[in-house]
Scaffold this motif. Structure first.
Motif, mmCIF file in Angstrom:
data_model
loop_
_atom_site.group_PDB
_atom_site.id
_atom_site.type_symbol
_atom_site.label_atom_id
_atom_site.label_comp_id
_atom_site.label_asym_id
_atom_site.label_seq_id
_atom_site.Cartn_x
_atom_site.Cartn_y
_atom_site.Cartn_z
ATOM 1 N N ARG A 239 0.824 -1.213 0.000
ATOM 2 C CA ARG A 239 0.000 0.000 0.000
ATOM 3 C C ARG A 239 0.858 1.263 0.000
ATOM 4 N NH1 ARG A 239 -5.058 -1.632 4.092
ATOM 5 N NH2 ARG A 239 -5.694 -3.493 2.881
ATOM 6 N N ALA A 240 1.982 1.216 0.697
ATOM 7 C CA ALA A 240 2.878 2.375 0.725
ATOM 8 C C ALA A 240 3.469 2.642 -0.651
ATOM 9 C CB ALA A 240 3.990 2.156 1.745
ATOM 10 N N ALA A 241 3.787 1.578 -1.381
ATOM 11 C CA ALA A 241 4.354 1.734 -2.725
ATOM 12 C C ALA A 241 3.369 2.434 -3.655
ATOM 13 C CB ALA A 241 4.742 0.376 -3.289
ATOM 14 N N LEU A 242 2.092 2.121 -3.517
ATOM 15 C CA LEU A 242 1.069 2.754 -4.347
ATOM 16 C C LEU A 242 0.926 4.242 -4.035
ATOM 17 C CD1 LEU A 242 -1.721 0.009 -4.228
ATOM 18 C CD2 LEU A 242 -0.228 0.568 -6.164
ATOM 19 N N ALA A 243 1.268 4.621 -2.819
ATOM 20 C CA ALA A 243 1.082 6.005 -2.376
ATOM 21 C C ALA A 243 2.353 6.839 -2.478
ATOM 22 C CB ALA A 243 0.578 6.017 -0.932
ATOM 23 N N SER A 244 3.437 6.271 -3.015
ATOM 24 C CA SER A 244 4.725 6.975 -2.997
ATOM 25 C C SER A 244 5.296 7.185 -4.390
ATOM 26 C CB SER A 244 5.724 6.200 -2.141
ATOM 27 O OG SER A 244 5.999 4.933 -2.718
ATOM 28 N N ARG A 245 6.289 8.093 -4.494
ATOM 29 C CA ARG A 245 6.962 8.382 -5.762
ATOM 30 C C ARG A 245 8.386 7.854 -5.780
ATOM 31 N NH1 ARG A 245 7.321 14.331 -6.302
ATOM 32 N NH2 ARG A 245 8.060 13.815 -8.408
ATOM 33 N N GLY A 246 8.914 7.477 -4.622
ATOM 34 C CA GLY A 246 10.294 7.010 -4.520
ATOM 35 C C GLY A 246 10.586 6.615 -3.090
ATOM 36 N N THR A 247 11.866 6.438 -2.773
ATOM 37 C CA THR A 247 12.210 5.901 -1.461
ATOM 38 C C THR A 247 11.865 6.850 -0.314
ATOM 39 O OG1 THR A 247 14.471 6.726 -1.767
ATOM 40 C CG2 THR A 247 14.047 4.433 -2.349
ATOM 41 N N GLY A 248 12.021 8.160 -0.538
ATOM 42 C CA GLY A 248 11.724 9.109 0.536
ATOM 43 C C GLY A 248 10.262 9.120 0.897
ATOM 44 N N SER A 249 9.412 9.274 -0.100
ATOM 45 C CA SER A 249 7.976 9.287 0.170
ATOM 46 C C SER A 249 7.479 7.906 0.581
ATOM 47 C CB SER A 249 7.204 9.795 -1.054
ATOM 48 O OG SER A 249 7.508 9.046 -2.208
ATOM 49 N N PHE A 250 8.179 6.860 0.132
ATOM 50 C CA PHE A 250 7.785 5.513 0.547
ATOM 51 C C PHE A 250 7.945 5.342 2.053
ATOM 52 C CE2 PHE A 250 8.905 1.138 1.646
ATOM 53 C CZ PHE A 250 7.803 0.455 1.145
ATOM 54 N N ALA A 251 9.049 5.840 2.601
ATOM 55 C CA ALA A 251 9.281 5.695 4.037
ATOM 56 C C ALA A 251 8.162 6.359 4.836
ATOM 57 C CB ALA A 251 10.635 6.287 4.415
ATOM 58 N N VAL A 252 7.779 7.560 4.414
ATOM 59 C CA VAL A 252 6.683 8.256 5.098
ATOM 60 C C VAL A 252 5.371 7.510 4.899
ATOM 61 C CG1 VAL A 252 5.349 10.397 5.186
ATOM 62 C CG2 VAL A 252 7.834 10.486 4.909
ATOM 63 N N ALA A 253 5.125 7.082 3.654
ATOM 64 C CA ALA A 253 3.883 6.369 3.355
ATOM 65 C C ALA A 253 3.799 5.052 4.124
ATOM 66 C CB ALA A 253 3.772 6.115 1.853
ATOM 67 N N PHE A 254 4.933 4.396 4.325
ATOM 68 C CA PHE A 254 4.939 3.142 5.073
ATOM 69 C C PHE A 254 4.433 3.367 6.493
ATOM 70 C CE2 PHE A 254 6.641 -0.356 7.536
ATOM 71 C CZ PHE A 254 6.538 -1.445 6.678
ATOM 72 N N LEU A 255 4.938 4.405 7.150
ATOM 73 C CA LEU A 255 4.475 4.710 8.508
ATOM 74 C C LEU A 255 3.001 5.089 8.502
ATOM 75 C CD1 LEU A 255 7.515 6.755 9.888
ATOM 76 C CD2 LEU A 255 6.945 4.373 10.361
ATOM 77 N N ASP A 256 2.578 5.874 7.502
ATOM 78 C CA ASP A 256 1.178 6.261 7.429
ATOM 79 C C ASP A 256 0.256 5.059 7.214
ATOM 80 O OD1 ASP A 256 1.766 8.927 7.753
ATOM 81 O OD2 ASP A 256 1.651 9.436 5.617
ATOM 82 N N GLU A 257 0.625 4.193 6.263
ATOM 83 C CA GLU A 257 -0.214 3.041 5.970
ATOM 84 C C GLU A 257 -0.273 2.069 7.138
ATOM 85 O OE1 GLU A 257 -2.149 2.659 3.459
ATOM 86 O OE2 GLU A 257 -1.492 4.420 2.327
ATOM 87 N N LEU A 258 0.847 1.939 7.853
ATOM 88 C CA LEU A 258 0.851 1.059 9.022
ATOM 89 C C LEU A 258 -0.032 1.636 10.125
ATOM 90 C CD1 LEU A 258 1.929 -1.436 10.440
ATOM 91 C CD2 LEU A 258 3.992 -0.148 11.041
ATOM 92 N N THR A 259 -0.013 2.944 10.270
ATOM 93 C CA THR A 259 -0.826 3.598 11.297
ATOM 94 C C THR A 259 -2.320 3.374 11.080
ATOM 95 O OG1 THR A 259 0.844 5.342 11.563
ATOM 96 C CG2 THR A 259 -1.359 5.819 12.378
ATOM 97 N N VAL A 260 -2.754 3.416 9.819
ATOM 98 C CA VAL A 260 -4.188 3.323 9.534
ATOM 99 C C VAL A 260 -4.645 1.913 9.164
ATOM 100 C CG1 VAL A 260 -4.248 5.720 8.778
ATOM 101 C CG2 VAL A 260 -3.909 3.913 7.083
ATOM 102 N N LEU A 261 -3.726 0.951 9.134
ATOM 103 C CA LEU A 261 -4.066 -0.406 8.708
ATOM 104 C C LEU A 261 -5.115 -1.032 9.621
ATOM 105 C CD1 LEU A 261 -3.394 -2.726 6.720
ATOM 106 C CD2 LEU A 261 -1.674 -3.501 8.384
ATOM 107 N N LYS A 262 -6.207 -1.471 9.018
ATOM 108 C CA LYS A 262 -7.275 -2.136 9.765
ATOM 109 C C LYS A 262 -7.768 -3.382 9.033
ATOM 110 C CE LYS A 262 -8.996 2.061 12.069
ATOM 111 N NZ LYS A 262 -10.159 2.972 12.219
ATOM 112 N N SER A 263 -8.003 -3.250 7.732
ATOM 113 C CA SER A 263 -8.545 -4.371 6.967
ATOM 114 C C SER A 263 -8.176 -4.242 5.510
ATOM 115 C CB SER A 263 -10.063 -4.450 7.135
ATOM 116 O OG SER A 263 -10.678 -3.302 6.601
#
Length: 263
Positions: A239-263
């Motif tokens: 999910r983070a890969a879909l929301a990112s443009r590269g490694t920098g935004s991926f790292a942020v997106a990874f934390l965001d997606e993990l925070t909101v992960l429910k189902s």
């Protein structure tokens, strides 16, 4: 040894969803002794998942903290003589107090110092051993290791050795790769998913070891705890890969997606 028939777990398997909900409900205290490259990232990953990280490394404090924590991670990424004393003390304490703990034998094999430490730590009965295929093969004495922290072997190449290592040590062994394979020596569970960007951001694998330690704090079955952590990471990476443009935004997106992960 013949490889056991491999079962597969993918998000949102009911057991994984239940374990993540339980982790967020209880916020298990996770004692993290890890390398200096990934300390801040690992703490943020555990917070995003819902755990409570504590990065206690002093030799004078590590054994006492390991005894009261819900789970412990020992990661050998940037091991030195000072940290080695604290790590050994924490492992001894966790073993004595019954605290479940995870050994992440980073870059074992090519480097004798850390390899000797990792082998010694096996005496203190890790609950889970997590590493890439080369690290697992080297820890078991089946190869000389990978290229630094990078694996030169596919995860499938280490399954049989991982089963044997699990039976010999009593630890669940989790092999990280394009597909994760997790075994208690008898069962082998595949966890597919994730994304190549997970290998391009420092600390993703190391923080998986920490998340396994957190799941051990709420799940008594170490096989299930390791499966749940791997499945959570796999879907978060996708999910983070879909929301990112590269490694920098991926790292942020990874934390965001993990925070909101429910189902």
């Amino acid at each position: 040894m013949t490889i056991t028939a491999i079962k597969e777990t993918v998000w949102p398997a009911q057991e994984v969803v239940e374990d993540l909900s339980e982790l967020r409900k209880n916020a298990p205290l996770t004692h993290v002794l890890t390398n200096i490259v990934v300390t801040n990232w690992t703490a943020n990953v555990l917070l995003a998942a819902g755990a409570s990280p504590a990065m206690v490394i002093a030799e004078e404090e590590a054994p006492g903290f390991a005894a009261i924590a819900s789970g412990v991670l020992i990661n050998l990424g940037t091991i030195n003589s000072f940290d080695a004393k604290a790590i050994k003390a924490a492992a001894i304490s966790a073993n004595k107090s019954g605290t479940p703990w995870v050994l992440d034998p980073v870059a074992v094999g090519p480097l004798p110092y850390r390899t000797e430490i990792a082998i010694e730590l096996l005496n203190y009965k890790p609950t889970v051993i997590r590493g890439n295929a080369s690290e697992i093969l080297a820890l078991a004495g089946a190869s000389s290791g990978g290229k630094g922290v990078d694996s030169t072997a596919k995860s499938t190449e280490a399954i049989e050795v991982a089963q044997e290592l699990s039976l010999r040590t009593g630890a669940v062994v989790a092999i990280s790769g394009e597909v994760d394979y997790i075994t208690n020596g008898k069962e082998v569970i595949a966890v597919p998913g994730g994304h190549i960007l997970m290998t391009k951001v420092t600390g993703v694998g190391c923080s998986l070891g920490a998340l396994i330690a957190s799941f051990l704090g709420i799940q008594k079955d170490p096989l299930r705890a390791a499966i749940s952590a791997s499945a959570v990471f796999a879907v978060t990476g996708e999910r983070a890969a879909l929301a990112s443009r590269g490694t920098g935004s991926f790292a942020v997106a990874f934390l965001d997606e993990l925070t909101v992960l429910k189902s």
